[in-house]
Design a protein around this motif. Structure first.
Motif, PDB file in Angstrom:
ATOM      1  N   PHE A 214     -60.565 -32.872 -24.061  1.00  0.00           N
ATOM      2  CA  PHE A 214     -58.983 -32.629 -24.180  1.00  0.00           C
ATOM      3  C   PHE A 214     -58.434 -32.105 -22.705  1.00  0.00           C
ATOM      4  O   PHE A 214     -57.326 -32.381 -22.186  1.00  0.00           O
ATOM      5  CB  PHE A 214     -58.964 -31.339 -25.079  1.00  0.00           C
ATOM      6  CG  PHE A 214     -58.854 -32.008 -26.480  1.00  0.00           C
ATOM      7  CD1 PHE A 214     -57.618 -32.338 -26.812  1.00  0.00           C
ATOM      8  CD2 PHE A 214     -59.868 -31.627 -27.421  1.00  0.00           C
ATOM      9  CE1 PHE A 214     -57.638 -32.764 -28.222  1.00  0.00           C
ATOM     10  CE2 PHE A 214     -59.966 -32.006 -28.665  1.00  0.00           C
ATOM     11  CZ  PHE A 214     -58.665 -32.668 -28.960  1.00  0.00           C
ATOM     12  N   LYS A 215     -59.359 -31.480 -21.977  1.00  0.00           N
ATOM     13  CA  LYS A 215     -59.049 -30.829 -20.723  1.00  0.00           C
ATOM     14  C   LYS A 215     -58.636 -32.016 -19.693  1.00  0.00           C
ATOM     15  O   LYS A 215     -57.715 -31.858 -18.797  1.00  0.00           O
ATOM     16  CB  LYS A 215     -60.276 -30.101 -19.969  1.00  0.00           C
ATOM     17  CG  LYS A 215     -60.308 -28.668 -20.681  1.00  0.00           C
ATOM     18  CD  LYS A 215     -61.386 -28.018 -20.358  1.00  0.00           C
ATOM     19  CE  LYS A 215     -61.771 -27.523 -18.860  1.00  0.00           C
ATOM     20  NZ  LYS A 215     -62.775 -26.825 -18.600  1.00  0.00           N
ATOM     21  N   ILE A 219     -53.616 -30.393 -20.756  1.00  0.00           N
ATOM     22  CA  ILE A 219     -53.183 -29.601 -21.857  1.00  0.00           C
ATOM     23  C   ILE A 219     -51.860 -29.164 -21.626  1.00  0.00           C
ATOM     24  O   ILE A 219     -50.926 -29.434 -22.094  1.00  0.00           O
ATOM     25  CB  ILE A 219     -54.217 -28.890 -22.837  1.00  0.00           C
ATOM     26  CG1 ILE A 219     -55.384 -29.898 -23.235  1.00  0.00           C
ATOM     27  CG2 ILE A 219     -53.300 -28.211 -23.946  1.00  0.00           C
ATOM     28  CD1 ILE A 219     -54.805 -30.987 -24.138  1.00  0.00           C
ATOM     29  N   PHE A 240     -54.605 -24.981 -29.614  1.00  0.00           N
ATOM     30  CA  PHE A 240     -55.439 -24.477 -28.513  1.00  0.00           C
ATOM     31  C   PHE A 240     -55.440 -23.032 -28.718  1.00  0.00           C
ATOM     32  O   PHE A 240     -54.164 -22.374 -28.537  1.00  0.00           O
ATOM     33  CB  PHE A 240     -55.438 -25.006 -27.157  1.00  0.00           C
ATOM     34  CG  PHE A 240     -55.415 -26.625 -27.381  1.00  0.00           C
ATOM     35  CD1 PHE A 240     -56.620 -27.100 -27.045  1.00  0.00           C
ATOM     36  CD2 PHE A 240     -54.418 -27.646 -27.281  1.00  0.00           C
ATOM     37  CE1 PHE A 240     -57.023 -28.699 -26.906  1.00  0.00           C
ATOM     38  CE2 PHE A 240     -54.440 -28.700 -27.123  1.00  0.00           C
ATOM     39  CZ  PHE A 240     -55.622 -29.303 -26.981  1.00  0.00           C
ATOM     40  N   LYS A 248     -51.114 -23.367 -27.111  1.00  0.00           N
ATOM     41  CA  LYS A 248     -50.550 -24.630 -26.819  1.00  0.00           C
ATOM     42  C   LYS A 248     -50.451 -25.362 -28.311  1.00  0.00           C
ATOM     43  O   LYS A 248     -51.649 -25.366 -28.722  1.00  0.00           O
ATOM     44  CB  LYS A 248     -51.084 -25.458 -25.615  1.00  0.00           C
ATOM     45  CG  LYS A 248     -50.333 -26.902 -25.535  1.00  0.00           C
ATOM     46  CD  LYS A 248     -49.134 -26.378 -24.775  1.00  0.00           C
ATOM     47  CE  LYS A 248     -48.357 -27.891 -24.462  1.00  0.00           C
ATOM     48  NZ  LYS A 248     -47.038 -27.549 -23.662  1.00  0.00           N
ATOM     49  N   LEU A 261     -55.133 -37.696 -24.425  1.00  0.00           N
ATOM     50  CA  LEU A 261     -55.090 -36.757 -25.560  1.00  0.00           C
ATOM     51  C   LEU A 261     -55.525 -37.565 -26.861  1.00  0.00           C
ATOM     52  O   LEU A 261     -56.192 -37.120 -27.640  1.00  0.00           O
ATOM     53  CB  LEU A 261     -53.539 -36.118 -25.515  1.00  0.00           C
ATOM     54  CG  LEU A 261     -53.527 -35.204 -26.926  1.00  0.00           C
ATOM     55  CD1 LEU A 261     -54.241 -34.150 -26.601  1.00  0.00           C
ATOM     56  CD2 LEU A 261     -51.801 -34.925 -27.057  1.00  0.00           C
ATOM     57  N   SER A 265     -58.585 -36.378 -29.405  1.00  0.00           N
ATOM     58  CA  SER A 265     -58.641 -36.358 -30.626  1.00  0.00           C
ATOM     59  C   SER A 265     -59.112 -37.021 -31.697  1.00  0.00           C
ATOM     60  O   SER A 265     -59.700 -36.561 -32.769  1.00  0.00           O
ATOM     61  CB  SER A 265     -57.138 -36.393 -31.176  1.00  0.00           C
ATOM     62  OG  SER A 265     -56.516 -37.451 -31.217  1.00  0.00           O
TER      63      SER A 265
END
Length: 380
Positions: A214-215, A219, A240, A248, A261, A265
């Motif tokens: 995710f990073k 984000i 998050f 977020k 992203l 996911s």
């Protein structure tokens, strides 16, 4: 002078040595992460059929690969098997994972397809710097760019929630929460291989891998909402959490958010198929799992699906209490018997019939939700 057998043998070994050296160079140069950029069609105009577009590489419009030294590749979009059934309720999506095998032979990149269990083959035209070019078909070339991410080592989250909605079809509808201590709370609603409430546990390395994916999407600099210009598709919402606060939330309708992203996911949505699940008694979970709205008079405050599930996890972890509180807000929902239920709350205490749960803090004030109330409209 007529060539001798010795000359043929020498020529064979020279060519074989050159081929081996080139393969070894390609194996070294391909290590890293790659993103599909575009397909170049160099066929002559008269040979083109306007009704047949050039094929995307490996049959997918969004491509991403990681090639490792031990011949392990990660296909970021993942491999899936779908069960076809006449009744939609019997249609299921099985996630086979993202990791597969690859090899380079005779200047060709071969990736093992976990679904068909065959090797997909593309000729490597070149690897120049950060650009990989492969030959998809005659005069059709696919280009990939090496991806480089700037990851903030201080960007860490205590909890990540991913929720998916339905669509016109059999899209899996689910919610999953993953905490940095490894706790997992999963709820499969429809079209999943496992429906219902379950808990599980993952280790620290697994959590860090999920968080790092995710990073890579940067984000905090993403938009809050991405929307496709068509109907009947699925919405993915991701939330998050840090220090019990929503830092977020992102909503993506129709896969319009950045590829990083989407790639991050996918393994989380289907993580429940990769871990051991322990069932929960649903009769103890009297709370709405679809989108939650706080109501007060003629005002309403909506949460996204993943934010709603985050609140559910907080109530799930909360403690039963006999404390009294002011019923400032209420939440309406329909239970499994299609009867309307009402939860009364002040943001910290949540009363379900004769049971009150204390989550330990005021959810609305901590998340600045009191300023998000709006006037109800005819659709509320």
């Amino acid at each position: 002078m007529k060539p001798t057998p010795v000359l043929y043998i020498a020529l064979f070994f020279i060519l074989h040595s050159c081929q081996t050296n080139n393969n070894e160079k390609l194996k070294k140069d391909i290590i890293g992460e790659w993103m599909y950029i575009k397909t170049n069609d160099q066929r002559k105009p008269k040979t083109k059929n306007p009704n047949i577009p050039p094929p995307p590489p490996f049959d997918s419009p969004k491509q991403g690969y990681v090639f490792l030294k031990n011949n392990i590749a990660e296909y970021k979009s993942g491999y899936f098997k779908l069960t076809r059934a006449k009744e939609w309720d019997n249609r299921k999506t099985y996630f086979l994972g993202t990791n597969t095998k690859y090899k380079i032979e005779n200047d060709s990149l071969k990736i093992f397809d976990l679904v068909s269990e065959t090797w997909e083959n593309q000729k490597i035209e070149s690897i120049i710097g950060d650009t990989l070019t492969t030959k998809v078909a005659d005069s059709i070339f696919a280009k990939y760019a090496r991806t480089k991410y700037k990851i903030n080592p201080n960007e860490n989250y205590d909890q990540i929630i991913v929720s998916s909605s339905g669509c016109y079809g059999s899209c899996p509808i689910s919610n999953i929460s993953i905490e940095n201590n490894g706790n997992v709370l999963y709820y499969g609603q429809d079209y999943n291989t496992q429906n219902g409430f379950f808990t599980s546990k993952i280790n620290n390395d697994q959590y860090l891998k999920i968080q790092t994916r995710f990073k890579k999407a940067d984000i905090m600099n993403l938009k809050d909402q991405y929307v496709a210009n068509w109907t009947d598709d699925q919405t993915i919402t991701i939330t998050f959490i840090k220090k019990s606060k929503i830092v977020k939330s992102i909503s993506d309708y129709g896969r319009q958010s950045p590829e990083a992203l989407i790639w991050a996911s996918i393994p989380v949505r289907f993580l429940y198929q990769q871990i051991k699940l322990s069932p929960l008694k649903t009769e103890e979970l009297l709370f709405p799992i679809w989108r939650i709205s706080f109501k007060k008079g003629n005002q309403i405050c909506d949460l996204t699906k993943s934010e709603s599930y985050y609140l559910f996890t907080e109530i799930f972890k909360g403690k039963e209490t006999t404390s009294k509180f002011e019923n400032k807000y209420y939440i309406e929902f329909w239970n499994d018997q299609d009867k309307k239920e009402i939860v009364y709350t002040d943001g910290r205490y949540f009363k379900f019939k004769n049971k009150t749960i204390d989550i330990g803090y005021n959810f609305l004030t901590v998340n600045n939700s009191t300023i998000k109330f709006r006037l109800k409209d005819k659709y509320d």
